[in-house]
Design a protein around this motif. Structure first.
Motif, mmCIF file in Angstrom:
data_model
loop_
_atom_site.group_PDB
_atom_site.id
_atom_site.type_symbol
_atom_site.label_atom_id
_atom_site.label_comp_id
_atom_site.label_asym_id
_atom_site.label_seq_id
_atom_site.Cartn_x
_atom_site.Cartn_y
_atom_site.Cartn_z
ATOM 1 N N GLY A 171 46.085 24.626 39.158
ATOM 2 C CA GLY A 171 45.893 25.206 37.832
ATOM 3 C C GLY A 171 44.430 25.478 37.521
ATOM 4 N N ALA A 172 43.560 24.508 37.820
ATOM 5 C CA ALA A 172 42.131 24.675 37.538
ATOM 6 C C ALA A 172 41.529 25.786 38.388
ATOM 7 C CB ALA A 172 41.398 23.360 37.788
ATOM 8 N N THR A 173 41.912 25.830 39.659
ATOM 9 C CA THR A 173 41.393 26.870 40.552
ATOM 10 C C THR A 173 41.867 28.246 40.110
ATOM 11 O OG1 THR A 173 41.410 25.288 42.387
ATOM 12 C CG2 THR A 173 41.212 27.617 42.954
ATOM 13 N N THR A 174 43.142 28.328 39.736
ATOM 14 C CA THR A 174 43.682 29.609 39.274
ATOM 15 C C THR A 174 43.000 30.065 37.996
ATOM 16 O OG1 THR A 174 45.827 29.132 40.284
ATOM 17 C CG2 THR A 174 45.781 30.825 38.575
ATOM 18 N N PHE A 175 42.788 29.142 37.071
ATOM 19 C CA PHE A 175 42.085 29.480 35.824
ATOM 20 C C PHE A 175 40.706 30.063 36.132
ATOM 21 C CE2 PHE A 175 38.797 27.701 32.934
ATOM 22 C CZ PHE A 175 38.971 28.601 31.890
ATOM 23 N N ALA A 176 39.961 29.384 37.010
ATOM 24 C CA ALA A 176 38.605 29.833 37.329
ATOM 25 C C ALA A 176 38.613 31.187 38.026
ATOM 26 C CB ALA A 176 37.905 28.789 38.204
ATOM 27 N N LEU A 177 39.501 31.348 39.020
ATOM 28 C CA LEU A 177 39.514 32.591 39.789
ATOM 29 C C LEU A 177 40.094 33.758 38.993
ATOM 30 C CD1 LEU A 177 40.442 31.463 43.421
ATOM 31 C CD2 LEU A 177 38.213 32.056 42.461
ATOM 32 N N ALA A 178 41.104 33.482 38.155
ATOM 33 C CA ALA A 178 41.671 34.556 37.337
ATOM 34 C C ALA A 178 40.650 35.049 36.315
ATOM 35 C CB ALA A 178 42.943 34.088 36.637
ATOM 36 N N THR A 179 39.926 34.107 35.711
ATOM 37 C CA THR A 179 38.881 34.490 34.757
ATOM 38 C C THR A 179 37.798 35.307 35.457
ATOM 39 O OG1 THR A 179 39.262 32.485 33.448
ATOM 40 C CG2 THR A 179 37.163 33.617 33.128
ATOM 41 N N LEU A 180 37.352 34.819 36.602
ATOM 42 C CA LEU A 180 36.342 35.533 37.375
ATOM 43 C C LEU A 180 36.854 36.897 37.816
ATOM 44 C CD1 LEU A 180 33.581 35.499 38.808
ATOM 45 C CD2 LEU A 180 34.723 34.430 40.764
ATOM 46 N N GLY A 181 38.122 36.936 38.241
ATOM 47 C CA GLY A 181 38.699 38.198 38.706
ATOM 48 C C GLY A 181 38.701 39.263 37.630
ATOM 49 N N MET A 182 39.032 38.875 36.400
ATOM 50 C CA MET A 182 39.047 39.859 35.314
ATOM 51 C C MET A 182 37.644 40.353 34.972
ATOM 52 S SD MET A 182 42.123 38.677 32.789
ATOM 53 C CE MET A 182 42.095 36.958 33.200
ATOM 54 N N LEU A 183 36.673 39.453 35.074
ATOM 55 C CA LEU A 183 35.301 39.836 34.745
ATOM 56 C C LEU A 183 34.704 40.793 35.784
ATOM 57 C CD1 LEU A 183 33.908 36.425 33.450
ATOM 58 C CD2 LEU A 183 34.436 38.468 32.095
ATOM 59 N N ILE A 184 35.088 40.610 37.048
ATOM 60 C CA ILE A 184 34.515 41.475 38.074
ATOM 61 C C ILE A 184 35.419 42.662 38.405
ATOM 62 C CG2 ILE A 184 33.223 39.559 39.080
ATOM 63 C CD1 ILE A 184 35.236 39.425 41.322
ATOM 64 N N GLY A 185 36.668 42.636 37.899
ATOM 65 C CA GLY A 185 37.598 43.713 38.224
ATOM 66 C C GLY A 185 37.107 45.086 37.800
ATOM 67 N N LYS A 186 36.456 45.154 36.650
ATOM 68 C CA LYS A 186 35.987 46.448 36.156
ATOM 69 C C LYS A 186 34.839 46.997 37.010
ATOM 70 C CE LYS A 186 33.529 43.843 32.594
ATOM 71 N NZ LYS A 186 33.449 43.581 31.156
ATOM 72 N N ILE A 187 34.250 46.128 37.836
ATOM 73 C CA ILE A 187 33.130 46.568 38.672
ATOM 74 C C ILE A 187 33.603 46.954 40.076
ATOM 75 C CG2 ILE A 187 30.924 45.869 39.689
ATOM 76 C CD1 ILE A 187 30.643 43.904 37.338
ATOM 77 N N VAL A 188 34.457 46.108 40.664
ATOM 78 C CA VAL A 188 34.811 46.307 42.078
ATOM 79 C C VAL A 188 36.193 46.911 42.278
ATOM 80 C CG1 VAL A 188 33.327 44.406 42.770
ATOM 81 C CG2 VAL A 188 35.741 43.977 42.358
ATOM 82 N N GLY A 189 36.987 47.053 41.222
ATOM 83 C CA GLY A 189 38.334 47.591 41.391
ATOM 84 C C GLY A 189 39.257 46.577 42.030
ATOM 85 N N THR A 190 40.233 47.015 42.816
ATOM 86 C CA THR A 190 41.275 46.120 43.341
ATOM 87 C C THR A 190 41.079 45.704 44.797
ATOM 88 O OG1 THR A 190 42.616 48.027 43.985
ATOM 89 C CG2 THR A 190 42.985 47.113 41.784
ATOM 90 N N LYS A 191 40.094 46.245 45.488
ATOM 91 C CA LYS A 191 39.972 45.975 46.923
ATOM 92 C C LYS A 191 39.690 44.508 47.217
ATOM 93 C CE LYS A 191 38.587 50.660 48.140
ATOM 94 N NZ LYS A 191 39.963 51.021 48.473
ATOM 95 N N LEU A 192 38.863 43.861 46.385
ATOM 96 C CA LEU A 192 38.574 42.447 46.599
ATOM 97 C C LEU A 192 39.824 41.601 46.434
ATOM 98 C CD1 LEU A 192 36.418 40.345 47.189
ATOM 99 C CD2 LEU A 192 35.938 40.221 44.753
#
Length: 198
Positions: A145-166
């Motif tokens: 749960g903690a890892t998912t929270f951290a990575l999901a939050t990070l993913g949304m913040l960087i998604g607008k920059i890198v798109g879906t490839k990462l």
């Protein structure tokens, strides 16, 4: 008993789907920091609950299949990992990036929860497998749960920059890690790793 390294690998692997989905949401919705935190929390809580549910189901049947529990854990982790690997290799970015955003509000919340549940189903299957290993599900669920929270939050913040490839790369790496973890569990229970001095 799972080692801290195995728990970390499992947590990162289970978070890969949510990370990929969060990157997609970030690319489409451009959330600010507070929105990313709240949405990441939804992903984390649901991802922590599903292995607990799966573990509860598995524990009811653990006594019936004790002789083959390591094969069940290997099979479940292998199937989940193979699915993640396949989806990471075959997913078309245009399928995700081309979808309309949809309205905000309650329907947006429903979409968020549905996405979080969809990306956590695999964790439920893994929870079933962990029941056969007598693992400490509370520590593992909290770590997932903690890892998912951290990575999901990070993913949304960087998604607008890198798109879906990462996100695709995360699914591929997560899938491989789950297959390797399942193989390690099987080899440990069959005694192969001990015979090799591990």
């Amino acid at each position: 008993m799972m080692s801290p390294i195995a728990i970390a690998v499992l947590s990162l692997s289970m978070s890969a789907d949510a990370f990929a989905a969060a990157i997609s949401r970030g690319a489409k919705h451009h959330p600010d920091f507070d929105q990313a935190i709240r949405q990441g929390l939804v992903f984390g809580v649901i991802e922590a609950l599903t292995p607990l549910i799966g573990f509860g189901v598995g524990i009811m049947f653990a006594g019936l299949v004790e002789a083959v529990d390591h094969w069940i854990a290997f099979g479940l982790l292998g199937l989940v990992g193979g699915k993640m690997l396949y989806e990471g290799l075959t997913h078309d970015d245009a399928d995700t990036e081309g979808r309309p955003e949809g309205p905000k509000g309650s329907r947006g919340l429903f979409t968020l929860i549905a996405t979080a549940v969809g990306t956590s189903i695999d964790a439920g299957a893994v929870g079933v497998g962990l029941a056969f290993l007598s693992a400490n599900i509370w520590i593992i669920a909290a770590a997932i749960g903690a890892t998912t929270f951290a990575l999901a939050t990070l993913g949304m913040l960087i998604g607008k920059i890198v798109g879906t490839k990462l996100g695709r790369a995360a699914e591929i790496v997560g899938g491989i890690a789950l297959i390797l973890l399942g193989t390690k569990i099987l080899l440990e229970h069959l005694g192969f790793l001990q015979s090799l001095g591990f």
